[in-house]
Write a protein that holds these residues in place. Structure first.
Motif, PDB file in Angstrom:
ATOM      1  N   GLN A 119      11.476  25.637  20.802  1.00 16.18           N
ATOM      2  CA  GLN A 119      11.745  25.385  21.845  1.00 16.18           C
ATOM      3  C   GLN A 119      11.913  24.051  22.983  1.00 16.18           C
ATOM      4  O   GLN A 119      13.290  23.878  23.540  1.00 16.18           O
ATOM      5  N   PHE A 120      11.813  23.448  22.050  1.00 17.93           N
ATOM      6  CA  PHE A 120      11.359  21.856  23.302  1.00 17.93           C
ATOM      7  C   PHE A 120      12.693  20.767  21.995  1.00 17.93           C
ATOM      8  O   PHE A 120      13.629  20.257  22.646  1.00 17.93           O
ATOM      9  N   LEU A 121      12.857  21.149  20.733  1.00 18.08           N
ATOM     10  CA  LEU A 121      13.756  20.447  20.158  1.00 18.08           C
ATOM     11  C   LEU A 121      15.415  21.217  20.598  1.00 18.08           C
ATOM     12  O   LEU A 121      16.620  20.964  20.518  1.00 18.08           O
ATOM     13  N   THR A 122      15.124  22.348  21.163  1.00 20.57           N
ATOM     14  CA  THR A 122      16.936  23.369  21.425  1.00 20.57           C
ATOM     15  C   THR A 122      17.014  22.424  23.133  1.00 20.57           C
ATOM     16  O   THR A 122      18.033  22.019  23.142  1.00 20.57           O
ATOM     17  N   THR A 123      15.561  22.125  23.279  1.00 21.76           N
ATOM     18  CA  THR A 123      16.196  21.561  24.737  1.00 21.76           C
ATOM     19  C   THR A 123      16.684  20.717  24.251  1.00 21.76           C
ATOM     20  O   THR A 123      18.419  19.728  25.256  1.00 21.76           O
ATOM     21  N   PHE A 124      16.421  19.794  24.229  1.00 21.08           N
ATOM     22  CA  PHE A 124      16.909  18.461  23.410  1.00 21.08           C
ATOM     23  C   PHE A 124      18.449  18.615  22.913  1.00 21.08           C
ATOM     24  O   PHE A 124      19.223  17.598  22.978  1.00 21.08           O
ATOM     25  N   LEU A 125      17.876  19.372  21.800  1.00 18.01           N
ATOM     26  CA  LEU A 125      19.993  20.045  21.547  1.00 18.01           C
ATOM     27  C   LEU A 125      20.602  20.161  22.230  1.00 18.01           C
ATOM     28  O   LEU A 125      21.988  19.104  21.989  1.00 18.01           O
ATOM     29  N   LEU A 126      20.231  21.136  22.936  1.00 19.85           N
ATOM     30  CA  LEU A 126      21.170  21.069  24.462  1.00 19.85           C
ATOM     31  C   LEU A 126      21.274  20.839  24.615  1.00 19.85           C
ATOM     32  O   LEU A 126      22.967  20.495  25.327  1.00 19.85           O
ATOM     33  N   THR A 127      21.081  19.817  25.436  1.00 23.34           N
ATOM     34  CA  THR A 127      20.762  18.041  26.731  1.00 23.34           C
ATOM     35  C   THR A 127      22.164  17.392  25.745  1.00 23.34           C
ATOM     36  O   THR A 127      23.184  17.118  26.817  1.00 23.34           O
ATOM     37  N   GLY A 128      22.110  16.933  24.030  1.00 24.95           N
ATOM     38  CA  GLY A 128      22.850  16.295  23.813  1.00 24.95           C
ATOM     39  C   GLY A 128      23.699  16.663  23.355  1.00 24.95           C
ATOM     40  O   GLY A 128      25.465  16.140  23.720  1.00 24.95           O
ATOM     41  N   ALA A 129      24.322  17.744  23.930  1.00 30.08           N
ATOM     42  CA  ALA A 129      25.859  18.639  23.638  1.00 30.08           C
ATOM     43  C   ALA A 129      26.391  19.057  24.640  1.00 30.08           C
ATOM     44  O   ALA A 129      27.568  18.927  25.141  1.00 30.08           O
ATOM     45  N   TYR A 130      25.784  19.032  26.225  1.00 29.73           N
ATOM     46  CA  TYR A 130      25.978  19.537  27.132  1.00 29.73           C
ATOM     47  C   TYR A 130      26.977  17.632  27.425  1.00 29.73           C
ATOM     48  O   TYR A 130      28.151  17.973  28.075  1.00 29.73           O
ATOM     49  N   ALA A 131      25.627  16.921  27.442  1.00 29.34           N
ATOM     50  CA  ALA A 131      26.637  15.483  27.385  1.00 29.34           C
ATOM     51  C   ALA A 131      27.199  14.906  26.325  1.00 29.34           C
ATOM     52  O   ALA A 131      28.490  14.698  27.309  1.00 29.34           O
ATOM     53  N   ARG A 132      27.274  15.569  25.690  1.00 32.00           N
ATOM     54  CA  ARG A 132      28.847  15.535  24.649  1.00 32.00           C
ATOM     55  C   ARG A 132      29.992  16.283  25.278  1.00 32.00           C
ATOM     56  O   ARG A 132      31.328  15.491  25.009  1.00 32.00           O
ATOM     57  N   HIS A 133      30.058  17.086  25.612  1.00 34.02           N
ATOM     58  CA  HIS A 133      30.820  18.767  26.306  1.00 34.02           C
ATOM     59  C   HIS A 133      31.548  17.860  27.448  1.00 34.02           C
ATOM     60  O   HIS A 133      32.490  17.699  27.577  1.00 34.02           O
ATOM     61  N   ALA A 134      29.953  17.138  28.565  1.00 34.10           N
ATOM     62  CA  ALA A 134      31.800  16.814  29.587  1.00 34.10           C
ATOM     63  C   ALA A 134      31.763  15.357  29.508  1.00 34.10           C
ATOM     64  O   ALA A 134      32.491  14.927  30.241  1.00 34.10           O
ATOM     65  N   ARG A 135      31.742  14.577  28.178  1.00 32.39           N
ATOM     66  CA  ARG A 135      31.753  13.361  27.556  1.00 32.39           C
ATOM     67  C   ARG A 135      33.726  13.679  27.575  1.00 32.39           C
ATOM     68  O   ARG A 135      34.467  13.265  27.502  1.00 32.39           O
ATOM     69  N   LEU A 136      33.259  14.544  26.145  1.00 29.30           N
ATOM     70  CA  LEU A 136      35.080  14.835  25.938  1.00 29.30           C
ATOM     71  C   LEU A 136      35.533  15.833  26.383  1.00 29.30           C
ATOM     72  O   LEU A 136      37.108  16.044  26.520  1.00 29.30           O
ATOM     73  N   ARG A 137      35.321  16.761  27.343  1.00 29.65           N
ATOM     74  CA  ARG A 137      35.972  17.820  28.114  1.00 29.65           C
ATOM     75  C   ARG A 137      36.428  17.632  29.764  1.00 29.65           C
ATOM     76  O   ARG A 137      37.412  18.419  30.295  1.00 29.65           O
TER      77      ARG A 137
END
Length: 158
Positions: A119-137
């Motif tokens: 669950q913790f790992l998923t939270t960090f991965l999701l946060t990274g994915a969100y930041a990447r999505h925001a930056r690129l899109r």
């Protein structure tokens, strides 16, 4: 692009109205030489006599703003739903199948601990994915909207 006081990057405009030059040396002791304050340009005449509220409503109704919101929702809604389902699956499994969750994996580490850490790992991965999505899109389009709105409201009544 020339660096101003060691803070400018190629992506930041020198006349950024949102940049607060006064905060750049806030943590320095008294008497320390900080960067020279940036002169803020004088407000231009209001555009067509529109108030700031009218301008923001116009921007909110614009296709560019709606596209930024659509891009945001396309990521956030499925990601939130998936994470919520993953979290509920963990809780429901812990309540309905305690024997499964208590099964040892390695030494004192059991399935519940591994899934909980997941669950913790998923939270960090999701946060990274969100930041990447925001930056690129979204960031470039949102920045363009911000500049356009700032130019439109410059000098308009607030």
């Amino acid at each position: 692009m020339e660096k101003e006081a060691g803070r400018e990057s190629a992506a930041t405009r020198l006349d950024d109205p949102w940049d607060d030059a006064l905060t750049s040396g806030w943590a320095e002791p008294d008497g320390a030489a900080g960067p020279a304050p940036v002169a803020v340009p004088a407000p231009a005449a209001p555009r067509g006599g529109h108030s700031a509220a009218d301008i923001y409503l116009e921007v909110q109704r614009s296709e560019a703003f709606q596209e930024v919101r659509r891009r945001y929702r396309r990521f956030v809604m499925p990601a939130t739903t998936a994470f919520f389902v993953w979290y509920l699956a963990y809780v429901v499994t812990a309540v309905t199948a305690p024997g499964l969750m208590a099964r040892p994996v390695a030494g004192a580490v059991n399935v519940a601990m591994v899934v909980g850490l997941g669950q913790f790992l998923t939270t960090f991965l999701l946060t990274g994915a969100y930041a990447r999505h925001a930056r690129l899109r979204r960031d470039r389009a949102a920045l363009d909207l911000r500049w356009e709105t700032q130019e439109m409201t410059r000098g308009a009544g607030r």
